[in-house]
Design an enzyme around this catalytic site. Structure first.
Site, PDB file in Angstrom:
ATOM      1  N   LYS A  11       0.832  -1.203   0.000  1.00 12.87           N
ATOM      2  CA  LYS A  11       0.000   0.000   0.000  1.00 12.87           C
ATOM      3  C   LYS A  11       0.873   1.264   0.000  1.00 12.87           C
ATOM      4  O   LYS A  11       2.083   1.192   0.231  1.00 12.87           O
ATOM      5  CB  LYS A  11      -0.922  -0.039   1.223  1.00 12.87           C
ATOM      6  CG  LYS A  11      -1.889  -1.236   1.205  1.00 12.87           C
ATOM      7  CD  LYS A  11      -2.826  -1.192   2.406  1.00 12.87           C
ATOM      8  CE  LYS A  11      -3.784  -2.359   2.407  1.00 12.87           C
ATOM      9  NZ  LYS A  11      -4.753  -2.254   3.516  1.00 12.87           N
ATOM     10  N   TYR A  51     -12.408  -1.801  -3.018  1.00 13.52           N
ATOM     11  CA  TYR A  51     -12.870  -1.890  -1.627  1.00 13.52           C
ATOM     12  C   TYR A  51     -14.386  -1.714  -1.505  1.00 13.52           C
ATOM     13  O   TYR A  51     -14.885  -1.319  -0.448  1.00 13.52           O
ATOM     14  CB  TYR A  51     -12.120  -0.869  -0.761  1.00 13.52           C
ATOM     15  CG  TYR A  51     -10.717  -1.337  -0.388  1.00 13.52           C
ATOM     16  CD1 TYR A  51     -10.523  -2.416   0.466  1.00 13.52           C
ATOM     17  CD2 TYR A  51      -9.588  -0.698  -0.895  1.00 13.52           C
ATOM     18  CE1 TYR A  51      -9.261  -2.864   0.804  1.00 13.52           C
ATOM     19  CE2 TYR A  51      -8.304  -1.140  -0.554  1.00 13.52           C
ATOM     20  CZ  TYR A  51      -8.159  -2.219   0.305  1.00 13.52           C
ATOM     21  OH  TYR A  51      -6.899  -2.653   0.648  1.00 13.52           O
ATOM     22  N   PHE A  59     -15.118   4.217   7.506  1.00 10.14           N
ATOM     23  CA  PHE A  59     -13.764   4.568   7.066  1.00 10.14           C
ATOM     24  C   PHE A  59     -13.572   4.475   5.551  1.00 10.14           C
ATOM     25  O   PHE A  59     -12.470   4.663   5.057  1.00 10.14           O
ATOM     26  CB  PHE A  59     -12.723   3.693   7.774  1.00 10.14           C
ATOM     27  CG  PHE A  59     -12.911   2.194   7.577  1.00 10.14           C
ATOM     28  CD1 PHE A  59     -12.445   1.560   6.435  1.00 10.14           C
ATOM     29  CD2 PHE A  59     -13.559   1.430   8.538  1.00 10.14           C
ATOM     30  CE1 PHE A  59     -12.621   0.195   6.239  1.00 10.14           C
ATOM     31  CE2 PHE A  59     -13.740   0.064   8.359  1.00 10.14           C
ATOM     32  CZ  PHE A  59     -13.263  -0.560   7.203  1.00 10.14           C
ATOM     33  N   ARG A  87      -2.033 -14.411   4.805  1.00  8.33           N
ATOM     34  CA  ARG A  87      -2.659 -13.635   5.885  1.00  8.33           C
ATOM     35  C   ARG A  87      -1.856 -13.818   7.182  1.00  8.33           C
ATOM     36  O   ARG A  87      -1.711 -12.876   7.967  1.00  8.33           O
ATOM     37  CB  ARG A  87      -4.119 -14.054   6.091  1.00  8.33           C
ATOM     38  CG  ARG A  87      -5.003 -13.883   4.860  1.00  8.33           C
ATOM     39  CD  ARG A  87      -5.636 -12.559   4.700  1.00  8.33           C
ATOM     40  NE  ARG A  87      -6.523 -12.155   5.758  1.00  8.33           N
ATOM     41  CZ  ARG A  87      -7.244 -11.031   5.705  1.00  8.33           C
ATOM     42  NH1 ARG A  87      -7.173 -10.223   4.654  1.00  8.33           N
ATOM     43  NH2 ARG A  87      -8.024 -10.692   6.697  1.00  8.33           N
ATOM     44  N   THR A  93      -4.891  -6.859  10.968  1.00 11.71           N
ATOM     45  CA  THR A  93      -5.154  -5.584  10.291  1.00 11.71           C
ATOM     46  C   THR A  93      -4.488  -4.419  11.020  1.00 11.71           C
ATOM     47  O   THR A  93      -3.888  -3.540  10.394  1.00 11.71           O
ATOM     48  CB  THR A  93      -6.684  -5.333  10.223  1.00 11.71           C
ATOM     49  OG1 THR A  93      -7.308  -6.482   9.638  1.00 11.71           O
ATOM     50  CG2 THR A  93      -7.011  -4.104   9.405  1.00 11.71           C
ATOM     51  N   ARG A 104       3.101  -6.586   8.823  1.00 16.73           N
ATOM     52  CA  ARG A 104       2.455  -5.394   9.391  1.00 16.73           C
ATOM     53  C   ARG A 104       3.117  -4.976  10.703  1.00 16.73           C
ATOM     54  O   ARG A 104       3.273  -3.786  10.979  1.00 16.73           O
ATOM     55  CB  ARG A 104       0.957  -5.632   9.552  1.00 16.73           C
ATOM     56  CG  ARG A 104       0.219  -5.527   8.198  1.00 16.73           C
ATOM     57  CD  ARG A 104      -1.208  -5.949   8.306  1.00 16.73           C
ATOM     58  NE  ARG A 104      -1.978  -5.615   7.105  1.00 16.73           N
ATOM     59  CZ  ARG A 104      -3.142  -6.177   6.792  1.00 16.73           C
ATOM     60  NH1 ARG A 104      -3.668  -7.096   7.593  1.00 16.73           N
ATOM     61  NH2 ARG A 104      -3.788  -5.818   5.700  1.00 16.73           N
ATOM     62  N   ASN A 114      -1.688   0.271   6.777  1.00 14.75           N
ATOM     63  CA  ASN A 114      -1.141  -0.982   7.293  1.00 14.75           C
ATOM     64  C   ASN A 114      -0.270  -1.763   6.290  1.00 14.75           C
ATOM     65  O   ASN A 114      -0.181  -2.973   6.340  1.00 14.75           O
ATOM     66  CB  ASN A 114      -2.254  -1.848   7.884  1.00 14.75           C
ATOM     67  CG  ASN A 114      -3.336  -2.185   6.881  1.00 14.75           C
ATOM     68  OD1 ASN A 114      -3.244  -1.805   5.725  1.00 14.75           O
ATOM     69  ND2 ASN A 114      -4.341  -2.912   7.326  1.00 14.75           N
ATOM     70  N   HIS A 117      -1.888  -5.417   1.623  1.00 17.07           N
ATOM     71  CA  HIS A 117      -3.197  -6.071   1.482  1.00 17.07           C
ATOM     72  C   HIS A 117      -2.965  -7.554   1.216  1.00 17.07           C
ATOM     73  O   HIS A 117      -1.990  -7.912   0.545  1.00 17.07           O
ATOM     74  CB  HIS A 117      -3.961  -5.477   0.299  1.00 17.07           C
ATOM     75  CG  HIS A 117      -5.108  -6.330  -0.161  1.00 17.07           C
ATOM     76  ND1 HIS A 117      -6.307  -6.358   0.496  1.00 17.07           N
ATOM     77  CD2 HIS A 117      -5.211  -7.221  -1.175  1.00 17.07           C
ATOM     78  CE1 HIS A 117      -7.114  -7.230  -0.117  1.00 17.07           C
ATOM     79  NE2 HIS A 117      -6.472  -7.765  -1.136  1.00 17.07           N
ATOM     80  N   GLU A 128      -9.478 -10.346  -7.517  1.00 17.30           N
ATOM     81  CA  GLU A 128      -8.549  -9.227  -7.326  1.00 17.30           C
ATOM     82  C   GLU A 128      -7.363  -9.305  -8.291  1.00 17.30           C
ATOM     83  O   GLU A 128      -6.917  -8.287  -8.818  1.00 17.30           O
ATOM     84  CB  GLU A 128      -8.067  -9.207  -5.871  1.00 17.30           C
ATOM     85  CG  GLU A 128      -9.190  -8.850  -4.910  1.00 17.30           C
ATOM     86  CD  GLU A 128      -8.829  -9.018  -3.432  1.00 17.30           C
ATOM     87  OE1 GLU A 128      -9.711  -8.764  -2.599  1.00 17.30           O
ATOM     88  OE2 GLU A 128      -7.684  -9.401  -3.130  1.00 17.30           O
TER      89      GLU A 128
HETATM   90  P1  ATP Z   1      -6.864  -5.829   3.553  1.00 15.83           P
HETATM   91  O1  ATP Z   1      -8.228  -6.177   2.970  1.00 15.83           O
HETATM   92  O2  ATP Z   1      -6.365  -4.493   3.076  1.00 15.83           O
HETATM   93  O3  ATP Z   1      -5.886  -6.936   3.377  1.00 15.83           O
HETATM   94  P2  ATP Z   1      -7.779  -6.632   6.124  1.00 15.83           P
HETATM   95  O4  ATP Z   1      -8.456  -7.758   5.404  1.00 15.83           O
HETATM   96  O5  ATP Z   1      -6.826  -6.993   7.219  1.00 15.83           O
HETATM   97  O6  ATP Z   1      -7.016  -5.682   5.124  1.00 15.83           O
HETATM   98  P3  ATP Z   1     -10.310  -5.274   6.146  1.00 15.83           P
HETATM   99  O7  ATP Z   1     -11.267  -5.435   7.261  1.00 15.83           O
HETATM  100  O8  ATP Z   1     -10.573  -5.975   4.853  1.00 15.83           O
HETATM  101  O9  ATP Z   1      -8.860  -5.648   6.727  1.00 15.83           O
HETATM  102  O10 ATP Z   1     -10.144  -3.712   5.894  1.00 15.83           O
HETATM  103  C1  ATP Z   1      -9.597  -3.224   4.666  1.00 15.83           C
HETATM  104  C2  ATP Z   1      -8.684  -2.066   4.956  1.00 15.83           C
HETATM  105  O11 ATP Z   1      -9.451  -0.961   5.411  1.00 15.83           O
HETATM  106  C3  ATP Z   1      -7.664  -2.295   6.078  1.00 15.83           C
HETATM  107  O12 ATP Z   1      -6.528  -3.000   5.643  1.00 15.83           O
HETATM  108  C4  ATP Z   1      -7.339  -0.885   6.483  1.00 15.83           C
HETATM  109  O13 ATP Z   1      -6.431  -0.270   5.549  1.00 15.83           O
HETATM  110  C5  ATP Z   1      -8.702  -0.213   6.359  1.00 15.83           C
HETATM  111  N1  ATP Z   1      -9.402  -0.238   7.641  1.00 15.83           N
HETATM  112  C6  ATP Z   1     -10.002  -1.303   8.228  1.00 15.83           C
HETATM  113  N2  ATP Z   1     -10.559  -0.970   9.388  1.00 15.83           N
HETATM  114  C7  ATP Z   1     -10.322   0.344   9.557  1.00 15.83           C
HETATM  115  C8  ATP Z   1     -10.654   1.307  10.556  1.00 15.83           C
HETATM  116  N3  ATP Z   1     -11.366   0.969  11.632  1.00 15.83           N
HETATM  117  N4  ATP Z   1     -10.214   2.578  10.371  1.00 15.83           N
HETATM  118  C9  ATP Z   1      -9.535   2.939   9.278  1.00 15.83           C
HETATM  119  N5  ATP Z   1      -9.185   2.089   8.287  1.00 15.83           N
HETATM  120  C10 ATP Z   1      -9.576   0.815   8.417  1.00 15.83           C
HETATM  121 MG    MG Z   2      -9.692  -7.465   3.683  1.00 17.84          MG
END
Ligand code: ATP
Ligand code: MG
Length: 139
Positions: A11, A51, A59, A87, A93, A104, A114, A117, A128
């Site tokens: 990212k 997304y 968010f 993962r 996350t 991370r 973070n 992805h 994707e």
């Molecule tokens: P990713 O899909 O990016 O691999 P993830 O699966 O660990 O991450 P998701 O729940 O899918 O987490 O959230 C997607 C992304 O949205 C997160 O990686 C983060 O960048 C952002 N995000 C998630 N929760 C929050 C939050 N509470 N506040 C701000 N940003 C958030």
């Molecule tokens: Mg995710």
């Protein structure tokens, strides 16, 4: 049977902090083979679509703004049990909750910024990967 491919992005914060090389090294050291790789920047339209599942979350606007704020690396990775193993390699996350040694934990700034992805299912890994790469870019 678990699929053998996943999709990742480094990212904007991971690129900005100078950790492209470190993160790709962690990925290949963990046994993932790079099947496709691209240095690019998401348009607002692409980030919104990528997304889309989070469109109703508070968010979402911040997430789209962040994901379009600078260049990213996109990649398709191959390994047995790719989605789950990747993962595990990237960690939770929120880097504050991520296990020691995870990408991370090492390189992410915050729950929002973070560093990486990782696809959350075999089905999404395919969707994707195809979102970012055409067939002739996947090796
Ligand atoms: P990713 O899909 O990016 O691999 P993830 O699966 O660990 O991450 P998701 O729940 O899918 O987490 O959230 C997607 C992304 O949205 C997160 O990686 C983060 O960048 C952002 N995000 C998630 N929760 C929050 C939050 N509470 N506040 C701000 N940003 C958030
Ligand atoms: Mg995710």
């Amino acid at each position: 049977m678990a699929g053998n491919r996943t999709f990742t992005m480094i990212k904007p914060d991971g690129v900005e902090s100078g950790n492209i090389g470190n993160i790709l090294q962690k990925i290949t050291d963990a046994g993932f083979v790079i099947k496709a790789l691209k240095y690019t920047r998401l348009s607002e339209e692409q980030a919104k679509k990528f997304y889309e599942v989070h469109a109703e979350r508070p968010f979402y606007g911040e997430l789209v703004e962040y994901m379009t704020s600078g260049p990213i690396i996109a990649a398709i990775l191959e390994k047995d049990n790719a989605v789950a193993d990747f993962r595990a390699l990237i960690g939770a996350t929120d880097p504050a909750e991520a296990a020691e040694g995870t990408i991370r934990k090492l390189y992410a700034e915050s729950k929002a910024k973070n560093a990486v992805h990782g696809s959350d299912s075999d089905e999404n890994a395919v969707i994707e990967g195809e979102f970012h790469f055409s067939a002739n870019e996947i090796f």
